[in-house]
Design a protein around this motif. Structure first.
Motif, PDB file in Angstrom:
ATOM      1  N   SER A  64       0.847  -1.170   0.000  1.00 44.78           N
ATOM      2  CA  SER A  64       0.000   0.000   0.000  1.00 44.78           C
ATOM      3  C   SER A  64       0.894   1.236   0.000  1.00 44.78           C
ATOM      4  O   SER A  64       2.119   1.122   0.074  1.00 44.78           O
ATOM      5  CB  SER A  64      -0.922   0.012   1.231  1.00 44.78           C
ATOM      6  N   ILE A 121      -1.194  -3.236  -7.088  1.00 47.86           N
ATOM      7  CA  ILE A 121      -0.141  -2.220  -7.011  1.00 47.86           C
ATOM      8  C   ILE A 121       1.121  -2.833  -7.588  1.00 47.86           C
ATOM      9  O   ILE A 121       1.504  -3.953  -7.222  1.00 47.86           O
ATOM     10  CB  ILE A 121       0.125  -1.801  -5.556  1.00 47.86           C
ATOM     11  N   TYR A 169      -0.650   1.826 -10.295  1.00 46.11           N
ATOM     12  CA  TYR A 169      -1.688   1.577  -9.304  1.00 46.11           C
ATOM     13  C   TYR A 169      -3.005   1.391 -10.051  1.00 46.11           C
ATOM     14  O   TYR A 169      -3.443   2.280 -10.775  1.00 46.11           O
ATOM     15  CB  TYR A 169      -1.790   2.749  -8.328  1.00 46.11           C
ATOM     16  N   SER A 194      -6.673   1.470 -11.134  1.00 40.48           N
ATOM     17  CA  SER A 194      -7.795   2.368 -10.867  1.00 40.48           C
ATOM     18  C   SER A 194      -9.109   1.593 -10.882  1.00 40.48           C
ATOM     19  O   SER A 194      -9.183   0.455 -11.370  1.00 40.48           O
ATOM     20  CB  SER A 194      -7.848   3.468 -11.929  1.00 40.48           C
ATOM     21  N   ALA A 229     -11.708   5.817  -3.422  1.00 40.82           N
ATOM     22  CA  ALA A 229     -10.386   6.354  -3.742  1.00 40.82           C
ATOM     23  C   ALA A 229      -9.844   7.163  -2.568  1.00 40.82           C
ATOM     24  O   ALA A 229     -10.569   7.970  -1.978  1.00 40.82           O
ATOM     25  CB  ALA A 229     -10.452   7.233  -4.990  1.00 40.82           C
ATOM     26  N   ARG A 230      -8.581   6.900  -2.217  1.00 40.02           N
ATOM     27  CA  ARG A 230      -7.844   7.664  -1.211  1.00 40.02           C
ATOM     28  C   ARG A 230      -8.613   7.753   0.116  1.00 40.02           C
ATOM     29  O   ARG A 230      -8.728   8.829   0.708  1.00 40.02           O
ATOM     30  CB  ARG A 230      -7.507   9.062  -1.744  1.00 40.02           C
ATOM     31  N   PRO A 260      -4.224   7.370  -6.896  1.00 42.84           N
ATOM     32  CA  PRO A 260      -4.346   6.179  -6.035  1.00 42.84           C
ATOM     33  C   PRO A 260      -4.467   6.576  -4.560  1.00 42.84           C
ATOM     34  O   PRO A 260      -4.230   7.715  -4.215  1.00 42.84           O
ATOM     35  CB  PRO A 260      -3.026   5.453  -6.312  1.00 42.84           C
ATOM     36  N   LEU A 261      -4.802   5.572  -3.755  1.00 38.58           N
ATOM     37  CA  LEU A 261      -5.144   4.188  -4.034  1.00 38.58           C
ATOM     38  C   LEU A 261      -6.643   4.032  -4.216  1.00 38.58           C
ATOM     39  O   LEU A 261      -7.427   4.736  -3.599  1.00 38.58           O
ATOM     40  CB  LEU A 261      -4.704   3.290  -2.880  1.00 38.58           C
ATOM     41  N   HIS A 262      -7.032   3.046  -5.062  1.00 36.52           N
ATOM     42  CA  HIS A 262      -8.440   2.777  -5.313  1.00 36.52           C
ATOM     43  C   HIS A 262      -8.829   1.391  -4.802  1.00 36.52           C
ATOM     44  O   HIS A 262      -7.991   0.485  -4.735  1.00 36.52           O
ATOM     45  CB  HIS A 262      -8.730   2.821  -6.811  1.00 36.52           C
ATOM     46  N   SER A 263     -10.094   1.232  -4.464  1.00 36.68           N
ATOM     47  CA  SER A 263     -10.689  -0.067  -4.162  1.00 36.68           C
ATOM     48  C   SER A 263     -12.074  -0.098  -4.795  1.00 36.68           C
ATOM     49  O   SER A 263     -12.624   0.950  -5.155  1.00 36.68           O
ATOM     50  CB  SER A 263     -10.800  -0.298  -2.648  1.00 36.68           C
TER      51      SER A 263
END
Length: 294
Positions: free
Chosen positions: A37, A167, A189, A191, A223-224, A248-251
């Motif tokens: 991460s 990542i 990273y 998206s 995001a973030r 980033p970071l995205h989920s």
């Protein structure tokens, strides 16, 4: 002596707990894990706030050199191993803990906020989540789809699925290596856009299993999380495949069966003009038996 595994939270240098900060400042050596991460700030800001020199621990160091660089010093010194989020949310960290205990090194954990909890900011209840899955980057020769069965399992039980997105940090440049030069590719990273596009491609290839529907299944992009620029967007996979959530970071979350209270919060995040209907949250097990068996 002791290996301290300290969670940093999701935001910046100030998200560390008071106990974590005290242990960092008492430590003889400090490492920052930097490949599962990332924080939204650079190492220099951490060093200035903690008043400590920090060594970046990339994948190679942790997996290949941890014995000599981290664990051996921890036999006689206080070593702090800093982890973005919470230290027990990645297999690598658990492996390091086990290796330390095998060497009779005391291990202390300091927990903190992670994406596993922050995902609830979108309105979904955390106890309604099933298996968490990882979505890897694809290339021309490698397109794994092992995550699909877990998404299907979760959806059949009406559960939401948190997708952690890939990542790529300090990946070797094999073309340069063939010329005798050590070079690393720029970090990448994944998206929400890319993840949604890959999931749509999987759906087209394995349509008969019906784990989700790119046109109707509710999904949420994150995001973030935990940072001032945090962004949450909800819609169908097709809509999220075109949504720009920034850096980033995205989920990504693929929703299962949603309670009306969950939907009440989620509707605030729907993309403008979304075709998703809040009363159209069809879960897999509500499909006709013939559809489930296809």
């Amino acid at each position: 002596m002791t290996l301290y595994m300290i969670g940093l939270g999701l935001g910046d240098e100030k998200d560390i707990t008071v106990r974590g900060l005290e242990l960092v400042q008492q430590a003889d050596m400090v490492f920052l894990e930097a490949y599962t991460s990332i924080l939204g700030i650079d190492k220099e800001r951490l060093e200035a706030f903690y008043d400590k020199t920090i060594t970046i621990a990339d994948r190679g160091l942790v997996e290949n050199d941890a014995e000599s660089l981290i664990l051996e010093p921890a036999k006689s010194q206080k070593v702090a191993f800093l982890v973005v989020g919470d230290p027990v949310c990645a297999t690598t960290h658990t492996d390091l803990m086990l290796r330390a205990k095998q060497l009779s090194i005391k291990v202390e954990m300091v927990h903190n906020a992670s994406i596993m909890g922050a995902a609830g900011a979108c309105g979904l209840q955390l106890y309604n989540f099933g298996h968490t899955v990882s979505i890897p980057f694809w290339d021309d020769k490698w397109k794994p789809t092992s995550f699909y069965e877990k998404i299907k399992y979760n959806r059949q039980g009406g559960m939401h699925t948190l997708c952690l997105l890939d990542i790529k940090v300090k990946e070797p440049d094999f073309d340069a290596m063939m010329k005798g030069r050590q070079k690393f590719l720029p970090p990448r990273y994944m998206s929400v856009q890319i993840a949604a596009q890959q999931l749509l491609e999987v759906e087209d290839a394995i349509l008969q299993q019906r784990a989700y529907d790119g046109r109707t299944t509710l999904c949420i992009g994150l995001a973030r999380m935990g940072q001032p620029t945090q962004k949450i967007v909800a819609g169908t996979l097709q809509e999220l495949s075109k949504a720009d959530l920034g850096g980033p970071l995205h989920s990504l979350i693929i929703c299962g069966e949603c309670h009306e209270l969950e939907l009440e919060v989620v509707k605030e995040f729907l993309v403008e003009g979304s075709t998703y209907q809040l009363d159209n949250n069809t879960k897999l097990e509500s499909l006709p038996p013939s559809e489930q068996e296809r």
